[in-house]
Design a protein around this motif. Sequence first.
Motif, PDB file in Angstrom:
ATOM      1  N   HIS A  37       0.782  -0.968   0.295  1.00  0.00           N
ATOM      2  CA  HIS A  37      -0.364  -0.032  -0.195  1.00  0.00           C
ATOM      3  C   HIS A  37       1.165   1.127  -0.183  1.00  0.00           C
ATOM      4  N   THR A  38       1.865   0.958   0.494  1.00  0.00           N
ATOM      5  CA  THR A  38       2.149   2.894   0.886  1.00  0.00           C
ATOM      6  C   THR A  38       3.356   2.532  -0.462  1.00  0.00           C
ATOM      7  N   ARG A  39       3.894   1.620  -0.937  1.00  0.00           N
ATOM      8  CA  ARG A  39       4.673   1.698  -2.244  1.00  0.00           C
ATOM      9  C   ARG A  39       3.936   2.454  -3.042  1.00  0.00           C
ATOM     10  N   MET A  40       2.679   1.639  -3.374  1.00  0.00           N
ATOM     11  CA  MET A  40       1.533   2.567  -4.578  1.00  0.00           C
ATOM     12  C   MET A  40       1.731   3.568  -4.009  1.00  0.00           C
ATOM     13  N   LEU A  41       0.992   4.334  -3.062  1.00  0.00           N
ATOM     14  CA  LEU A  41       1.397   5.378  -2.092  1.00  0.00           C
ATOM     15  C   LEU A  41       2.240   6.369  -3.047  1.00  0.00           C
ATOM     16  N   TYR A  42       3.299   5.810  -2.352  1.00  0.00           N
ATOM     17  CA  TYR A  42       4.623   6.412  -3.056  1.00  0.00           C
ATOM     18  C   TYR A  42       3.911   6.612  -4.998  1.00  0.00           C
ATOM     19  N   LEU A  43       4.401   5.864  -5.347  1.00  0.00           N
ATOM     20  CA  LEU A  43       4.566   5.754  -6.694  1.00  0.00           C
ATOM     21  C   LEU A  43       3.246   6.511  -7.237  1.00  0.00           C
ATOM     22  N   MET A  44       2.103   6.792  -6.828  1.00  0.00           N
ATOM     23  CA  MET A  44       1.415   8.585  -7.284  1.00  0.00           C
ATOM     24  C   MET A  44       1.648   9.017  -6.839  1.00  0.00           C
ATOM     25  N   SER A  45       2.194   9.567  -6.028  1.00  0.00           N
ATOM     26  CA  SER A  45       2.792  10.478  -5.159  1.00  0.00           C
ATOM     27  C   SER A  45       3.721  11.144  -6.319  1.00  0.00           C
ATOM     28  N   SER A  46       4.652   9.724  -6.804  1.00  0.00           N
ATOM     29  CA  SER A  46       6.093  10.593  -7.603  1.00  0.00           C
ATOM     30  C   SER A  46       5.396  10.752  -9.073  1.00  0.00           C
ATOM     31  N   GLY A  47       4.037  11.091  -9.447  1.00  0.00           N
ATOM     32  CA  GLY A  47       3.400  11.302 -10.899  1.00  0.00           C
ATOM     33  C   GLY A  47       3.191  10.253 -11.575  1.00  0.00           C
ATOM     34  N   LEU A  48       3.511   9.407 -11.546  1.00  0.00           N
ATOM     35  CA  LEU A  48       3.027   7.747 -12.118  1.00  0.00           C
ATOM     36  C   LEU A  48       1.496   8.146 -11.614  1.00  0.00           C
ATOM     37  N   THR A  49       0.837   7.000 -12.612  1.00  0.00           N
ATOM     38  CA  THR A  49      -0.152   6.356 -12.938  1.00  0.00           C
ATOM     39  C   THR A  49      -0.707   4.838 -12.463  1.00  0.00           C
ATOM     40  N   PRO A  50      -0.738   4.461 -11.918  1.00  0.00           N
ATOM     41  CA  PRO A  50      -1.438   2.999 -11.952  1.00  0.00           C
ATOM     42  C   PRO A  50      -1.702   2.917 -12.614  1.00  0.00           C
ATOM     43  N   HIS A  51      -1.725   1.341 -13.217  1.00  0.00           N
ATOM     44  CA  HIS A  51      -2.403   0.455 -15.104  1.00  0.00           C
ATOM     45  C   HIS A  51      -1.567   0.980 -15.993  1.00  0.00           C
ATOM     46  N   GLN A  52      -0.465   2.528 -16.163  1.00  0.00           N
ATOM     47  CA  GLN A  52       0.116   2.621 -16.947  1.00  0.00           C
ATOM     48  C   GLN A  52       1.380   2.992 -17.014  1.00  0.00           C
ATOM     49  N   ASP A  53       2.083   3.594 -15.912  1.00  0.00           N
ATOM     50  CA  ASP A  53       3.043   3.202 -15.328  1.00  0.00           C
ATOM     51  C   ASP A  53       3.666   2.339 -14.848  1.00  0.00           C
ATOM     52  N   PHE A  54       2.925   1.928 -13.509  1.00  0.00           N
ATOM     53  CA  PHE A  54       3.061   0.718 -12.602  1.00  0.00           C
ATOM     54  C   PHE A  54       1.626  -0.221 -12.052  1.00  0.00           C
ATOM     55  N   TRP A  55       1.926  -1.915 -12.016  1.00  0.00           N
ATOM     56  CA  TRP A  55       1.274  -2.569 -12.053  1.00  0.00           C
ATOM     57  C   TRP A  55       0.306  -2.166 -10.069  1.00  0.00           C
ATOM     58  N   CYS A  56      -1.240  -1.885 -10.395  1.00  0.00           N
ATOM     59  CA  CYS A  56      -1.725  -1.533  -9.113  1.00  0.00           C
ATOM     60  C   CYS A  56      -3.658  -2.765  -9.030  1.00  0.00           C
ATOM     61  N   HIS A  57      -2.931  -3.857  -7.785  1.00  0.00           N
ATOM     62  CA  HIS A  57      -4.192  -4.927  -7.847  1.00  0.00           C
ATOM     63  C   HIS A  57      -5.265  -4.107  -6.851  1.00  0.00           C
ATOM     64  N   TYR A  58      -5.383  -3.033  -6.031  1.00  0.00           N
ATOM     65  CA  TYR A  58      -5.921  -2.475  -4.966  1.00  0.00           C
ATOM     66  C   TYR A  58      -6.746  -1.337  -5.485  1.00  0.00           C
ATOM     67  N   PRO A  59      -7.820  -0.763  -5.253  1.00  0.00           N
ATOM     68  CA  PRO A  59      -8.484   0.029  -5.769  1.00  0.00           C
ATOM     69  C   PRO A  59      -8.232   1.774  -4.789  1.00  0.00           C
ATOM     70  N   ILE A  60      -8.360   1.997  -6.667  1.00  0.00           N
ATOM     71  CA  ILE A  60      -7.493   3.773  -6.124  1.00  0.00           C
ATOM     72  C   ILE A  60      -8.003   4.480  -5.101  1.00  0.00           C
ATOM     73  N   PRO A  61      -9.824   5.034  -5.122  1.00  0.00           N
ATOM     74  CA  PRO A  61      -9.936   5.771  -4.347  1.00  0.00           C
ATOM     75  C   PRO A  61      -9.485   6.572  -2.996  1.00  0.00           C
TER      76      PRO A  61
END
Length: 426
Positions: A37-61
Motif C-alpha cells: 500500500h505504501t509503495r503504491m502511495l509513493y508511486l502515485m505521489s511521484s507522478g506515476l499513473t496506476p495501470h499505465q506506469d505500474f501494476w496496481c491490484h488495489y482500488p485507487i480511491p
Amino acid sequence: WLDLLTPRLMALAIAMVAAVAVLRILTHHPFNDECVHTRMLYLMSSGLTPHQDFWCHYPIPGYVLTLPVFRAFPESAWVLLVLRFLMLALIVPAGILLAVHGRAAVRSWIWGCAPLALLVLLPPTGRFLAEYSTDHFAMLAAIAALVLFFGPPRPVRVGAAAALCLLSVLLMPKYAFPLFCGMAGMTAGSVIRTRRFLPTLAAVATGAAAAALLALVLYALGGVSPWTNLRCGSLRIAEYKLVTEAGASPVSLATETLDLLSHNVPLLVLLAAGVAGWVVETRGRFLREGWAPLGVLVGAVGSAVLMRMFMVQYIVPVILSLAVFAPYALSLARRLGAPRIATLALVVSTLVAAALQLLAVPAEFRDTPNNLRNEHGVAAAHLGVTRGPPAVESLVTTQRLLDLIPEDELVVAAPQLHPLFRRDLT
C-alpha cells in the motif's frame, strides 16, 4: 452507584485501549500488505499513473484520500508512522458510530463500542488495525451503513445506506457480502413497510448515484479509469477465494474466525449474546425493521463459510458486521434481570483485557511476527511463523537505505525488504 461507576471504568478502559493501539503502531513490523500500500502511495505521489506506469491490484480511491497527508511530509521512512496514526484516527469515528448505535438500540453507548475495543485489543486484529491500509476507509463507510440498517427503513435512511454501501465496496470490497445482503434486506423491508416499490427504488438509485459520483471524482483526481481499476483490481470475484478455489487457503475463513474468537472469550460471548438478544428483541417487529439486520447476519456468516481465506483483513469485516448486534446482548440481560451486573462484567472484562495487553505488547519491542498477524491461528500451524524487528527498528534500517540510495536509483527488492520510497527496476 453502578450506573455512575461503569461509564467511568469504561472511559478508563478506552484510554488503555488507545495506549495499546499506539504501542502496536510502534512495534508491529511493517507488514507485506502495508508495504505494498505504501509503495503504491509513493508511486502515485511521484507522478506515476496506476495501470499505465505500474501494476496496481488495489482500488485507487483510498490512495487518493491519503495522498494529501503523504505529500505534507518530506521523504522519510518515518512517514509510515504518520500513516498508521491516520488509520487510528479513522478508528475513533468508527467507535463513536458504534457507541451512538448502542445508545439508540439499547440506551447504552458502552455496549455499542465494547466490541471494537475488544477487537483492537486482540493481538492479530490489533496488528492489522495498526497498519496503513485503505481497508480502514472502507471499514468506516461500512460501519456507518451497518448502523443505518438497524432502524425504520425510511427513504432517506435507505438512500444514505445505499450510498455508504457502494462507497465502502469501491474503496475496498471486503465488506461486500454483509453490505449487499443488508441492503437487499433494507430495500425489501422498505417496500413491505410502505407498500411502494418505486420510491424505495428511487432512494436506492439516488444514494448509489451519489456514491458513484464521489468515486468518479476520486478516480479523476488519481488520473485512473474506473473500469480499468475495477477490472484489474480487487473487485474480481477470484479475490474472494470462494469455495471453488479450495486450494487458495489451508482453512476456511469461518474456521480461522472461530479460532481467533476462541482466544477472546468476552468478544465471542458478546457477539453470540448480541445475535440472540436481537432475535428475541425483534420478534414482534421483524417485518418492519428486521430484514436488513437479517441480511447482514446472512452475509457475514455466508462470507465466512464460502471464502477460502485465512488472513486477518478478511476476518475483521466478519467480526465488525456481527459487532452491530452486540448491544442487544444488554436486552437479553434485561430479560434475565441483571443489566447492571452484565454491564459491569463487560467493562471489567475490557479493563482486564486492556491491562493484559499493556503488559504484553512492550515485549514486541524485541521482536514481532512479520509473516502472519495471527501467530497462533490454524493457518499458522500450516505455514509457520517468522519473527522480525519491531517497526521502529525496521524504519531505522529503511531510513539508512534511503540515505544511501540516490533518489533516481532503480531497485529490485521484495516488499518487506524494499526501501519503499524508491522506484523499481521494472
